[in-house]
Design a protein around this motif. Sequence first.
Motif, PDB file in Angstrom:
ATOM      1  N   THR A  20      -6.870  -1.019 -10.540  1.00  0.00           N
ATOM      2  CA  THR A  20      -7.288   0.274 -11.097  1.00  0.00           C
ATOM      3  C   THR A  20      -6.523   1.420 -10.458  1.00  0.00           C
ATOM      4  N   ALA A  21      -6.339   1.364  -9.133  1.00  0.00           N
ATOM      5  CA  ALA A  21      -5.597   2.416  -8.429  1.00  0.00           C
ATOM      6  C   ALA A  21      -4.150   2.477  -8.895  1.00  0.00           C
ATOM      7  N   VAL A  22      -3.525   1.309  -9.058  1.00  0.00           N
ATOM      8  CA  VAL A  22      -2.139   1.263  -9.528  1.00  0.00           C
ATOM      9  C   VAL A  22      -2.047   1.818 -10.949  1.00  0.00           C
ATOM     10  N   ASN A  23      -2.995   1.416 -11.803  1.00  0.00           N
ATOM     11  CA  ASN A  23      -3.006   1.918 -13.175  1.00  0.00           C
ATOM     12  C   ASN A  23      -3.070   3.445 -13.212  1.00  0.00           C
ATOM     13  N   ARG A  24      -3.974   4.001 -12.428  1.00  0.00           N
ATOM     14  CA  ARG A  24      -4.203   5.444 -12.472  1.00  0.00           C
ATOM     15  C   ARG A  24      -3.040   6.233 -11.886  1.00  0.00           C
ATOM     16  N   ARG A  25      -2.404   5.686 -10.866  1.00  0.00           N
ATOM     17  CA  ARG A  25      -1.360   6.429 -10.179  1.00  0.00           C
ATOM     18  C   ARG A  25       0.010   6.315 -10.844  1.00  0.00           C
ATOM     19  N   LEU A  26       0.280   5.172 -11.460  1.00  0.00           N
ATOM     20  CA  LEU A  26       1.624   4.939 -11.991  1.00  0.00           C
ATOM     21  C   LEU A  26       1.736   5.090 -13.507  1.00  0.00           C
ATOM     22  N   LEU A  27       0.805   4.488 -14.240  1.00  0.00           N
ATOM     23  CA  LEU A  27       0.987   4.382 -15.689  1.00  0.00           C
ATOM     24  C   LEU A  27       1.001   5.725 -16.417  1.00  0.00           C
ATOM     25  N   PRO A  28       0.157   6.697 -16.052  1.00  0.00           N
ATOM     26  CA  PRO A  28       0.235   7.975 -16.796  1.00  0.00           C
ATOM     27  C   PRO A  28       1.596   8.656 -16.687  1.00  0.00           C
ATOM     28  N   ILE A 206       6.543   9.051  -7.704  1.00  0.00           N
ATOM     29  CA  ILE A 206       6.551   7.599  -7.902  1.00  0.00           C
ATOM     30  C   ILE A 206       7.087   6.891  -6.657  1.00  0.00           C
ATOM     31  N   PRO A 207       6.311   5.983  -6.039  1.00  0.00           N
ATOM     32  CA  PRO A 207       6.824   5.202  -4.906  1.00  0.00           C
ATOM     33  C   PRO A 207       7.759   4.103  -5.404  1.00  0.00           C
ATOM     34  N   ASP A 208       8.654   3.653  -4.523  1.00  0.00           N
ATOM     35  CA  ASP A 208       9.570   2.585  -4.902  1.00  0.00           C
ATOM     36  C   ASP A 208       8.869   1.232  -4.961  1.00  0.00           C
ATOM     37  N   ARG A 209       7.873   1.040  -4.095  1.00  0.00           N
ATOM     38  CA  ARG A 209       7.170  -0.240  -4.037  1.00  0.00           C
ATOM     39  C   ARG A 209       5.796  -0.033  -3.402  1.00  0.00           C
ATOM     40  N   PRO A 210       4.909  -1.030  -3.462  1.00  0.00           N
ATOM     41  CA  PRO A 210       3.551  -0.858  -2.922  1.00  0.00           C
ATOM     42  C   PRO A 210       3.502  -0.437  -1.462  1.00  0.00           C
ATOM     43  N   ASP A 211       4.429  -0.903  -0.631  1.00  0.00           N
ATOM     44  CA  ASP A 211       4.412  -0.530   0.787  1.00  0.00           C
ATOM     45  C   ASP A 211       4.622   0.965   0.992  1.00  0.00           C
ATOM     46  N   ASP A 212       5.189   1.648  -0.007  1.00  0.00           N
ATOM     47  CA  ASP A 212       5.455   3.079   0.110  1.00  0.00           C
ATOM     48  C   ASP A 212       4.346   3.929  -0.496  1.00  0.00           C
ATOM     49  N   ALA A 213       3.278   3.313  -0.965  1.00  0.00           N
ATOM     50  CA  ALA A 213       2.210   4.044  -1.654  1.00  0.00           C
ATOM     51  C   ALA A 213       1.114   4.441  -0.672  1.00  0.00           C
ATOM     52  N   PRO A 214       1.006   5.732  -0.316  1.00  0.00           N
ATOM     53  CA  PRO A 214      -0.029   6.154   0.640  1.00  0.00           C
ATOM     54  C   PRO A 214      -1.435   6.039   0.076  1.00  0.00           C
ATOM     55  N   TRP A 215      -1.554   5.950  -1.250  1.00  0.00           N
ATOM     56  CA  TRP A 215      -2.868   5.889  -1.877  1.00  0.00           C
ATOM     57  C   TRP A 215      -3.416   4.465  -1.979  1.00  0.00           C
ATOM     58  N   LEU A 216      -2.672   3.457  -1.498  1.00  0.00           N
ATOM     59  CA  LEU A 216      -3.182   2.085  -1.417  1.00  0.00           C
ATOM     60  C   LEU A 216      -3.643   1.805   0.007  1.00  0.00           C
ATOM     61  N   ALA A 219      -5.774  -3.069   2.975  1.00  0.00           N
ATOM     62  CA  ALA A 219      -6.345  -4.272   2.362  1.00  0.00           C
ATOM     63  C   ALA A 219      -5.793  -4.468   0.952  1.00  0.00           C
ATOM     64  N   ALA A 220      -5.647  -3.371   0.220  1.00  0.00           N
ATOM     65  CA  ALA A 220      -5.105  -3.462  -1.137  1.00  0.00           C
ATOM     66  C   ALA A 220      -3.658  -3.926  -1.102  1.00  0.00           C
ATOM     67  N   ARG A 221      -2.859  -3.395  -0.183  1.00  0.00           N
ATOM     68  CA  ARG A 221      -1.461  -3.819  -0.071  1.00  0.00           C
ATOM     69  C   ARG A 221      -1.379  -5.302   0.285  1.00  0.00           C
ATOM     70  N   ALA A 222      -2.259  -5.739   1.180  1.00  0.00           N
ATOM     71  CA  ALA A 222      -2.256  -7.146   1.595  1.00  0.00           C
ATOM     72  C   ALA A 222      -2.624  -8.053   0.435  1.00  0.00           C
ATOM     73  N   TRP A 223      -3.645  -7.667  -0.349  1.00  0.00           N
ATOM     74  CA  TRP A 223      -4.027  -8.495  -1.501  1.00  0.00           C
ATOM     75  C   TRP A 223      -2.887  -8.584  -2.505  1.00  0.00           C
ATOM     76  N   LEU A 224      -2.259  -7.444  -2.790  1.00  0.00           N
ATOM     77  CA  LEU A 224      -1.175  -7.415  -3.774  1.00  0.00           C
ATOM     78  C   LEU A 224       0.004  -8.257  -3.299  1.00  0.00           C
ATOM     79  N   ALA A 225       0.359  -8.136  -2.034  1.00  0.00           N
ATOM     80  CA  ALA A 225       1.469  -8.920  -1.493  1.00  0.00           C
ATOM     81  C   ALA A 225       1.176 -10.415  -1.575  1.00  0.00           C
ATOM     82  N   ALA A 226      -0.068 -10.804  -1.265  1.00  0.00           N
ATOM     83  CA  ALA A 226      -0.434 -12.221  -1.303  1.00  0.00           C
ATOM     84  C   ALA A 226      -0.415 -12.762  -2.732  1.00  0.00           C
TER      85      ALA A 226
END
Length: 438
Positions: A20-28, A206-216, A219-226
């Motif tokens: 949900t966070a990724v959807n809201r931050r990137l897709l619009p 727009i961040p280049d990748r999840p590790d650069d997203a301060p709004w994640l 725990a969210a970064r770890a789940w996404l990476a896994a």
Amino acid sequence: MPDPLTSELAESALERATVTAVNRRLLPLLGLVYLVAYIDRQNVSYAKLQMAADIGLSDAAFGLGAGLFFLGYFLFEVPSNLLLVRVGVRRWFARIMVTWGLVTVLLGFTTSGTVFYLLRFLLGAAEAGLFPGVLYAVTLWYPQAYRARAIGLFMIASAAANVLGSAVAGVLLDLDGMLGLAGWQWLFVVTGAPAVLLAPVVLCVIPDRPDDAPWLSPAARAWLAAALAAEHRDAPSGRAAARVLLDPRVLLLCLTFVGFPLTAYGLSYWLPTIVQGFGVSNTANGFINALLWLLVAFALWRVPRWAARHPHRPRHIVIPVLISAAALVTSVALPGPVSQYVALCIAACAIVSAQPIFWTLPPRFLHGAGAAAGLAAINATGNLGGFVAQALIPWIAAASGSPLAPMLLLAAALIGTAIGVALVERQLPASPSHMRTA
């Protein structure tokens, strides 16, 4: 000892919150960028209503010039996407936007057919890499289970672009003569400026990748990476771009995808001309076209969500493709403009809504730089269908003297696409076992 049920529920909540966070931050924002790009790509179909006569080009000659966009797009797509991997998503997207926006504005000052041809080619070269770049970014931010819906939501921007572009284009064309500019000149200048103005926003947001997203959260970064690592475990790694481009599955997907742009661009390019035959004004023409793309937007939202809840996804590509083929041929045989328009609406909804599911096929065996190269090659080769739609179809229509011949060509291409999807699916690894309804 932790309760397994509690742990699973906590993981599920984290999964939903992350997506949900990724959807809201990137897709619009990405959707807004694509909306502007699509308007700048398709505004030529409305400009044609005035511009062709002003610069002395026949329908067929103008269609050739409009189609040169796709030749520039084809030649620069793979290099652009490989540079995106090296430079980063936000910097490369900003560069793409500035260059395509400036070329679009320059189209408003076209003085001859030669200049028109050159600028359309340069527009394709400038925009090359945007759509496959977003597809590549989706592989960095979304596990397989969520990609079709993410791409579908993103592609709603193309339908929104046709809705907004149709309405705005008709109004701008009716400004003909204001401040000494033709309506088609207003169209290019007004629609080209937003791309340049949006570029700094993309660069900053727009961040280049999840590790650069301060709004994640961590725990969210770890789940996404896994989740992404689990999928990549079964995919071939360390493959050079050249090897990926020679992969038989990539080559088959390149050929298979041609039917999508061929049909979609054929419809969007010629629809204003078809509706003009109803005897309506430019403004009414725009709003009639806008209705079709509102229906397409609904289909882009609904079909990928339906496909995500069913395990056999290829049928959600094949069935809409075949429906579109039948609707295109039927549209010619039906009497009266209303019934023909309804058939074209069905064809457009079917062919566009199948594309998000199609784009989940390549990441099942490609990732990293290989995904960037493969996605770009598939999109670039397929978009040659856009060149055929805008250059060859008017010639076929003129040579045959019948509207049936172009529709039969589109239908044949779509049948080939359906067969290709079935063949590709047999050669791909099974979807990851963790894919489930979210």
